[in-house]
Design a protein around this motif. Structure first.
Motif, PDB file in Angstrom:
ATOM      1  N   PRO A  20       0.773  -1.082   0.064  1.00 57.83           N
ATOM      2  CA  PRO A  20       0.072   0.102   0.185  1.00 57.83           C
ATOM      3  C   PRO A  20       0.820   1.069   0.054  1.00 57.83           C
ATOM      4  CG  PRO A  20       0.271  -0.941   2.266  1.00 57.83           C
ATOM      5  CD  PRO A  20       0.917  -1.847   1.251  1.00 57.83           C
ATOM      6  N   MET A  21       0.327   2.421  -0.372  1.00 58.52           N
ATOM      7  CA  MET A  21       0.855   3.564  -0.431  1.00 58.52           C
ATOM      8  C   MET A  21       2.013   3.835   0.561  1.00 58.52           C
ATOM      9  SD  MET A  21      -0.931   6.915  -2.148  1.00 58.52           S
ATOM     10  CE  MET A  21      -0.002   7.479  -3.520  1.00 58.52           C
ATOM     11  N   CYS A  22       1.264   3.590   1.954  1.00 62.23           N
ATOM     12  CA  CYS A  22       2.278   4.446   3.061  1.00 62.23           C
ATOM     13  C   CYS A  22       3.492   3.548   3.173  1.00 62.23           C
ATOM     14  CB  CYS A  22       1.771   3.776   4.400  1.00 62.23           C
ATOM     15  SG  CYS A  22       0.772   2.207   4.428  1.00 62.23           S
ATOM     16  N   MET A  23       3.502   2.125   2.597  1.00 67.66           N
ATOM     17  CA  MET A  23       4.769   1.238   2.869  1.00 67.66           C
ATOM     18  C   MET A  23       5.526   1.580   1.446  1.00 67.66           C
ATOM     19  SD  MET A  23       4.550   0.187   5.913  1.00 67.66           S
ATOM     20  CE  MET A  23       3.206   0.138   6.932  1.00 67.66           C
ATOM     21  N   ARG A  24       4.860   1.747   0.389  1.00 70.49           N
ATOM     22  CA  ARG A  24       5.649   1.853  -0.712  1.00 70.49           C
ATOM     23  C   ARG A  24       6.257   3.441  -0.739  1.00 70.49           C
ATOM     24  NH1 ARG A  24       4.775   1.166  -6.521  1.00 70.49           N
ATOM     25  NH2 ARG A  24       6.642   2.074  -7.366  1.00 70.49           N
ATOM     26  N   LYS A  32      15.767   6.148  -2.122  1.00 74.13           N
ATOM     27  CA  LYS A  32      16.306   7.488  -2.594  1.00 74.13           C
ATOM     28  C   LYS A  32      17.199   7.991  -1.626  1.00 74.13           C
ATOM     29  CE  LYS A  32      14.169  11.611  -4.861  1.00 74.13           C
ATOM     30  NZ  LYS A  32      14.477  13.044  -3.765  1.00 74.13           N
ATOM     31  N   ASP A  33      16.720   8.154  -0.319  1.00 73.08           N
ATOM     32  CA  ASP A  33      17.880   8.808   0.791  1.00 73.08           C
ATOM     33  C   ASP A  33      19.076   7.913   1.331  1.00 73.08           C
ATOM     34  OD1 ASP A  33      16.080  10.705   0.125  1.00 73.08           O
ATOM     35  OD2 ASP A  33      14.806  10.759   2.058  1.00 73.08           O
ATOM     36  N   ARG A  34      18.728   6.564   1.148  1.00 75.50           N
ATOM     37  CA  ARG A  34      19.306   5.530   1.679  1.00 75.50           C
ATOM     38  C   ARG A  34      19.508   5.789   3.250  1.00 75.50           C
ATOM     39  NH1 ARG A  34      24.954   4.805  -1.014  1.00 75.50           N
ATOM     40  NH2 ARG A  34      24.451   2.619  -0.633  1.00 75.50           N
ATOM     41  N   HIS A  35      18.230   6.255   3.634  1.00 70.83           N
ATOM     42  CA  HIS A  35      18.027   6.647   5.155  1.00 70.83           C
ATOM     43  C   HIS A  35      16.378   6.669   5.563  1.00 70.83           C
ATOM     44  CE1 HIS A  35      17.972   9.067   8.659  1.00 70.83           C
ATOM     45  NE2 HIS A  35      18.814   8.322   9.163  1.00 70.83           N
ATOM     46  N   LEU A  36      16.034   6.243   6.601  1.00 65.46           N
ATOM     47  CA  LEU A  36      14.749   6.489   7.053  1.00 65.46           C
ATOM     48  C   LEU A  36      14.815   7.216   8.532  1.00 65.46           C
ATOM     49  CD1 LEU A  36      12.363   3.876   5.828  1.00 65.46           C
ATOM     50  CD2 LEU A  36      12.352   6.180   4.981  1.00 65.46           C
ATOM     51  N   LEU A  42      10.687   2.255  11.977  1.00 58.76           N
ATOM     52  CA  LEU A  42       9.728   1.280  12.980  1.00 58.76           C
ATOM     53  C   LEU A  42       8.611   1.057  12.289  1.00 58.76           C
ATOM     54  CD1 LEU A  42       9.242   0.163  15.791  1.00 58.76           C
ATOM     55  CD2 LEU A  42       8.226   2.399  16.315  1.00 58.76           C
ATOM     56  N   GLN A  43       7.977   1.740  11.487  1.00 56.78           N
ATOM     57  CA  GLN A  43       6.582   1.440  10.756  1.00 56.78           C
ATOM     58  C   GLN A  43       6.894   0.435   9.589  1.00 56.78           C
ATOM     59  OE1 GLN A  43       3.993   4.974   9.625  1.00 56.78           O
ATOM     60  NE2 GLN A  43       3.727   3.862   7.637  1.00 56.78           N
ATOM     61  N   TYR A  44       8.087   0.562   9.031  1.00 56.97           N
ATOM     62  CA  TYR A  44       8.392  -0.216   7.786  1.00 56.97           C
ATOM     63  C   TYR A  44       9.079  -1.628   8.486  1.00 56.97           C
ATOM     64  CZ  TYR A  44       9.873  -1.370   3.055  1.00 56.97           C
ATOM     65  OH  TYR A  44       9.897  -1.881   1.792  1.00 56.97           O
ATOM     66  N   THR A  45       9.908  -1.611   9.341  1.00 57.91           N
ATOM     67  CA  THR A  45      10.245  -2.855   9.862  1.00 57.91           C
ATOM     68  C   THR A  45       9.164  -3.633  10.307  1.00 57.91           C
ATOM     69  OG1 THR A  45      12.320  -1.598  10.540  1.00 57.91           O
ATOM     70  CG2 THR A  45      11.668  -3.756  11.659  1.00 57.91           C
ATOM     71  N   LEU A  46       8.272  -3.246  11.211  1.00 54.10           N
ATOM     72  CA  LEU A  46       7.146  -4.057  11.705  1.00 54.10           C
ATOM     73  C   LEU A  46       6.203  -4.270  10.548  1.00 54.10           C
ATOM     74  CD1 LEU A  46       6.302  -2.049  14.875  1.00 54.10           C
ATOM     75  CD2 LEU A  46       7.487  -4.036  14.760  1.00 54.10           C
ATOM     76  N   SER A 115       8.970  10.611   6.628  1.00 52.50           N
ATOM     77  CA  SER A 115       8.096   9.648   5.618  1.00 52.50           C
ATOM     78  C   SER A 115       7.040   8.824   6.387  1.00 52.50           C
ATOM     79  CB  SER A 115       9.140   9.081   4.807  1.00 52.50           C
ATOM     80  OG  SER A 115      10.136  10.172   4.550  1.00 52.50           O
ATOM     81  N   HIS A 116       6.814   8.737   7.535  1.00 53.86           N
ATOM     82  CA  HIS A 116       5.863   7.799   8.147  1.00 53.86           C
ATOM     83  C   HIS A 116       4.462   8.184   7.911  1.00 53.86           C
ATOM     84  CE1 HIS A 116       6.825   9.963  11.668  1.00 53.86           C
ATOM     85  NE2 HIS A 116       5.688   9.782  12.116  1.00 53.86           N
ATOM     86  N   GLY A 117       3.534   7.495   8.460  1.00 52.64           N
ATOM     87  CA  GLY A 117       2.076   8.129   8.324  1.00 52.64           C
ATOM     88  C   GLY A 117       1.452   7.366   7.172  1.00 52.64           C
ATOM     89  N   CYS A 118       0.271   7.995   6.806  1.00 51.21           N
ATOM     90  CA  CYS A 118      -0.444   7.619   5.781  1.00 51.21           C
ATOM     91  C   CYS A 118      -0.581   8.595   4.729  1.00 51.21           C
ATOM     92  CB  CYS A 118      -1.935   7.171   6.507  1.00 51.21           C
ATOM     93  SG  CYS A 118      -3.170   7.066   5.022  1.00 51.21           S
ATOM     94  N   PRO A 119      -0.030   8.333   3.506  1.00 49.03           N
ATOM     95  CA  PRO A 119      -0.094   9.443   2.519  1.00 49.03           C
ATOM     96  C   PRO A 119      -1.541  10.154   2.293  1.00 49.03           C
ATOM     97  CG  PRO A 119       1.221   7.578   1.925  1.00 49.03           C
ATOM     98  CD  PRO A 119       0.589   7.154   3.091  1.00 49.03           C
ATOM     99  N   PHE A 120      -2.472   9.287   2.431  1.00 53.09           N
ATOM    100  CA  PHE A 120      -3.826   9.976   2.186  1.00 53.09           C
ATOM    101  C   PHE A 120      -4.158  10.760   3.255  1.00 53.09           C
ATOM    102  CE2 PHE A 120      -3.828   5.653   0.400  1.00 53.09           C
ATOM    103  CZ  PHE A 120      -4.324   6.111  -0.911  1.00 53.09           C
ATOM    104  N   ARG A 121      -3.733  10.712   4.370  1.00 47.52           N
ATOM    105  CA  ARG A 121      -3.971  11.761   5.482  1.00 47.52           C
ATOM    106  C   ARG A 121      -2.874  12.568   5.584  1.00 47.52           C
ATOM    107  NH1 ARG A 121      -5.489  11.564  11.938  1.00 47.52           N
ATOM    108  NH2 ARG A 121      -5.567  13.798  11.887  1.00 47.52           N
ATOM    109  N   HIS A 122      -1.622  12.313   5.420  1.00 44.56           N
ATOM    110  CA  HIS A 122      -0.464  13.334   5.558  1.00 44.56           C
ATOM    111  C   HIS A 122       0.123  13.908   4.411  1.00 44.56           C
ATOM    112  CE1 HIS A 122      -0.538  10.654   9.286  1.00 44.56           C
ATOM    113  NE2 HIS A 122      -0.782  11.812   9.772  1.00 44.56           N
ATOM    114  N   PHE A 123      -0.039  13.664   3.266  1.00 45.67           N
ATOM    115  CA  PHE A 123       0.367  14.311   1.900  1.00 45.67           C
ATOM    116  C   PHE A 123      -0.387  15.443   1.725  1.00 45.67           C
ATOM    117  CE2 PHE A 123       2.910  10.930  -0.793  1.00 45.67           C
ATOM    118  CZ  PHE A 123       3.650  10.588   0.454  1.00 45.67           C
ATOM    119  N   SER A 124       0.236  16.512   1.227  1.00 45.41           N
ATOM    120  CA  SER A 124      -0.443  17.679   0.681  1.00 45.41           C
ATOM    121  C   SER A 124      -1.279  17.221  -0.403  1.00 45.41           C
ATOM    122  CB  SER A 124       0.081  18.967   0.358  1.00 45.41           C
ATOM    123  OG  SER A 124       0.925  18.569  -0.930  1.00 45.41           O
ATOM    124  N   PRO A 125      -2.660  17.733  -0.871  1.00 46.03           N
ATOM    125  CA  PRO A 125      -3.454  17.152  -2.040  1.00 46.03           C
ATOM    126  C   PRO A 125      -2.599  17.164  -3.206  1.00 46.03           C
ATOM    127  CG  PRO A 125      -4.778  18.566  -0.798  1.00 46.03           C
ATOM    128  CD  PRO A 125      -3.205  18.651  -0.095  1.00 46.03           C
TER     129      PRO A 125
END
Ligand code: SF4
Length: 204
Positions: A20-24, A32-36, A42-46, A115-125
């Motif tokens: 899903p978009m959050c994990m993608r 891109k950054d070779r870092h999070l 934490l979100q991605y590891t779990l 970069s964590h969170g949910c893009p649908f909620r946390h990205f600008s439109p």
């Protein structure tokens, strides 16, 4: 359980096809950054744990992802411990579950450089529409319903629409969601469920 070992090398392909978009988004930021930052890791590891990636492969995955940006020594001291901690192998050895959409939506709101969170909620439109086009190839003509769901704060509906639009090749139609049982449509409530249904559809 898909009865297969997921190796670190398989994750790029899986991210492109099934996440899903959050994990993608986390995956692409990591490449891109070779870092999070902490909460992204934490979100991605779990999530990767929930996907069935073993702790050994998770360590290989993160070590390779950071590559030359840090020494083995730094990685082992600062990062390997945290990965093993997420797998319940260090510290108080708690069995931390992968985060549900509800948890991702309501806890640890991401700051502007995170970069964590949910893009649908946390990205600008604007950024969300850009990601829908660029990452998922969803044309502007199909984005209206997604953006309307976002505006109404129905983030799981927006995510479900993206699932439907990107799984048309498996015979999924608008309104089918992740599948149907007893006449009801299942909508997205957990990133791991999204990925599992996507993987099932590929194999069906
Ligand atoms: Fe991830 Fe859930 Fe948001 Fe979809 S609705 S992007 S699965 S947090």
């Amino acid at each position: 359980d898909f009865g297969e070992t997921i190796t670190a090398d398989m994750i790029d392909d899986m991210a492109a096809k099934h996440f899903p978009m959050c994990m993608r988004n986390l995956h692409d930021r990591l490449r891109k950054d070779r870092h999070l930052k902490h909460f992204g890791r934490l979100q991605y590891t779990l999530f990767l744990k929930g996907l069935g990636v073993s702790v050994e492969e998770a360590v290989v995955f993160w070590r390779k992802a950071y590559g030359g940006t840090m020494t083995d020594d730094k990685f082992n001291k600062e990062y390997k411990y945290n990965i093993r901690h997420s797998y319940g192998l260090e510290g108080k050895r708690a069995n931390y579950p992968a985060k549900s959409c509800q948890t991702i939506l309501t806890t640890n709101q991401p700051g502007p450089t995170e970069s964590h969170g949910c893009p649908f909620r946390h990205f600008s439109p604007e950024n969300l529409q850009l990601a829908l086009s660029a990452t998922y190839g969803i044309p502007a003509s199909d984005q209206g319903e997604i953006m309307a769901a976002v505006k109404g704060q129905h983030y799981h509906i927006a995510c479900t629409r993206v699932f439907e639009l990107t799984h048309v090749k498996y015979g999924v139609k608008m309104g089918d969601g992740l599948g149907r049982a007893n006449g009801a449509t299942e909508t997205v409530s957990h990133p791991n469920r999204y990925a599992a249904r996507s993987r099932e559809m590929e194999k069906e």
